[in-house]
Design a protein around this motif. Sequence first.
Motif, PDB file in Angstrom:
ATOM      1  N   GLY A   3     -81.211  22.706  42.751  1.00  0.00           N
ATOM      2  CA  GLY A   3     -80.489  23.619  41.879  1.00  0.00           C
ATOM      3  C   GLY A   3     -81.311  24.231  40.772  1.00  0.00           C
ATOM      4  O   GLY A   3     -80.807  25.048  40.024  1.00  0.00           O
ATOM      5  N   TYR A  43     -64.176  27.918  39.252  1.00  0.00           N
ATOM      6  CA  TYR A  43     -65.430  28.240  39.929  1.00  0.00           C
ATOM      7  C   TYR A  43     -66.228  26.978  40.253  1.00  0.00           C
ATOM      8  O   TYR A  43     -67.450  27.023  40.380  1.00  0.00           O
ATOM      9  CB  TYR A  43     -66.281  29.205  39.084  1.00  0.00           C
ATOM     10  CG  TYR A  43     -65.812  30.634  39.191  1.00  0.00           C
ATOM     11  CD1 TYR A  43     -66.115  31.402  40.311  1.00  0.00           C
ATOM     12  CD2 TYR A  43     -65.049  31.217  38.181  1.00  0.00           C
ATOM     13  CE1 TYR A  43     -65.675  32.717  40.417  1.00  0.00           C
ATOM     14  CE2 TYR A  43     -64.605  32.528  38.282  1.00  0.00           C
ATOM     15  CZ  TYR A  43     -64.924  33.272  39.404  1.00  0.00           C
ATOM     16  OH  TYR A  43     -64.495  34.578  39.513  1.00  0.00           O
ATOM     17  N   PRO A  45     -68.313  24.323  41.995  1.00  0.00           N
ATOM     18  CA  PRO A  45     -69.171  24.508  43.171  1.00  0.00           C
ATOM     19  C   PRO A  45     -68.823  23.561  44.324  1.00  0.00           C
ATOM     20  O   PRO A  45     -69.533  23.515  45.322  1.00  0.00           O
ATOM     21  CB  PRO A  45     -70.574  24.221  42.621  1.00  0.00           C
ATOM     22  CG  PRO A  45     -70.354  23.318  41.465  1.00  0.00           C
ATOM     23  CD  PRO A  45     -69.016  23.719  40.870  1.00  0.00           C
ATOM     24  N   PHE A  92     -72.388  20.564  38.774  1.00  0.00           N
ATOM     25  CA  PHE A  92     -72.761  21.772  38.051  1.00  0.00           C
ATOM     26  C   PHE A  92     -74.219  21.660  37.622  1.00  0.00           C
ATOM     27  O   PHE A  92     -74.532  20.987  36.639  1.00  0.00           O
ATOM     28  CB  PHE A  92     -71.860  21.937  36.820  1.00  0.00           C
ATOM     29  CG  PHE A  92     -70.426  22.277  37.152  1.00  0.00           C
ATOM     30  CD1 PHE A  92     -69.948  23.572  36.969  1.00  0.00           C
ATOM     31  CD2 PHE A  92     -69.561  21.317  37.641  1.00  0.00           C
ATOM     32  CE1 PHE A  92     -68.633  23.895  37.267  1.00  0.00           C
ATOM     33  CE2 PHE A  92     -68.241  21.630  37.948  1.00  0.00           C
ATOM     34  CZ  PHE A  92     -67.782  22.928  37.767  1.00  0.00           C
ATOM     35  N   GLU A  95     -78.729  25.475  36.446  1.00  0.00           N
ATOM     36  CA  GLU A  95     -78.776  26.869  36.886  1.00  0.00           C
ATOM     37  C   GLU A  95     -77.362  27.439  37.020  1.00  0.00           C
ATOM     38  O   GLU A  95     -77.089  28.565  36.597  1.00  0.00           O
ATOM     39  CB  GLU A  95     -79.508  26.950  38.230  1.00  0.00           C
ATOM     40  CG  GLU A  95     -79.649  28.337  38.787  1.00  0.00           C
ATOM     41  CD  GLU A  95     -80.442  28.347  40.085  1.00  0.00           C
ATOM     42  OE1 GLU A  95     -81.389  29.152  40.155  1.00  0.00           O
ATOM     43  OE2 GLU A  95     -80.129  27.583  41.019  1.00  0.00           O
ATOM     44  N   TYR A  96     -76.440  26.655  37.592  1.00  0.00           N
ATOM     45  CA  TYR A  96     -75.073  27.133  37.792  1.00  0.00           C
ATOM     46  C   TYR A  96     -74.339  27.267  36.453  1.00  0.00           C
ATOM     47  O   TYR A  96     -73.606  28.231  36.233  1.00  0.00           O
ATOM     48  CB  TYR A  96     -74.314  26.214  38.760  1.00  0.00           C
ATOM     49  CG  TYR A  96     -73.016  26.824  39.239  1.00  0.00           C
ATOM     50  CD1 TYR A  96     -73.011  27.997  39.987  1.00  0.00           C
ATOM     51  CD2 TYR A  96     -71.798  26.236  38.938  1.00  0.00           C
ATOM     52  CE1 TYR A  96     -71.823  28.568  40.417  1.00  0.00           C
ATOM     53  CE2 TYR A  96     -70.600  26.803  39.369  1.00  0.00           C
ATOM     54  CZ  TYR A  96     -70.622  27.967  40.114  1.00  0.00           C
ATOM     55  OH  TYR A  96     -69.446  28.533  40.537  1.00  0.00           O
TER      56      TYR A  96
END
Length: 138
Positions: A3, A43, A45, A92, A95-96
């Motif tokens: 990630g 949102y 992931p 999470f 980056e996310y």
Amino acid sequence: MAGLTAQTPNPTSITVHEQSRVLEIGFADGASFRIPFELMRVYSPSAEVQGHGPGQEVLQTGKRDVGLADLAQVGHYALQPTFTDGHSSGLFTWEYLYFLGSQQEALWRQYEERLAAAGKSRDAEMAPPPAPGCGHSH
């Protein structure tokens, strides 16, 4: 590390604001974001939310008042929140989280468009997921 890209700054501070239901996160490049728990939840992931491919996303509703029951750090690359609705399978990455923070306005707009297209509101109750094994006889 999973990630992370060479361009993703590491977080320098992480603060959970229970009352306002936001995660405040500061990054080494000076960026700082206040990400609402609701945005994180809709949102997430996780496969439960994102599905297993394009077009498989599950529209999340009724998450306006969702809180954080727990927040665990995973290695040196991610956070794993446990939301008050029991959802805890999303990882999470830094980056996310940076993406969620920096793209909040567009993500909210996209979420509201998806709700409108489905004829739903942010506060609509989620239908329970189908029970495992429903419809299959063995």
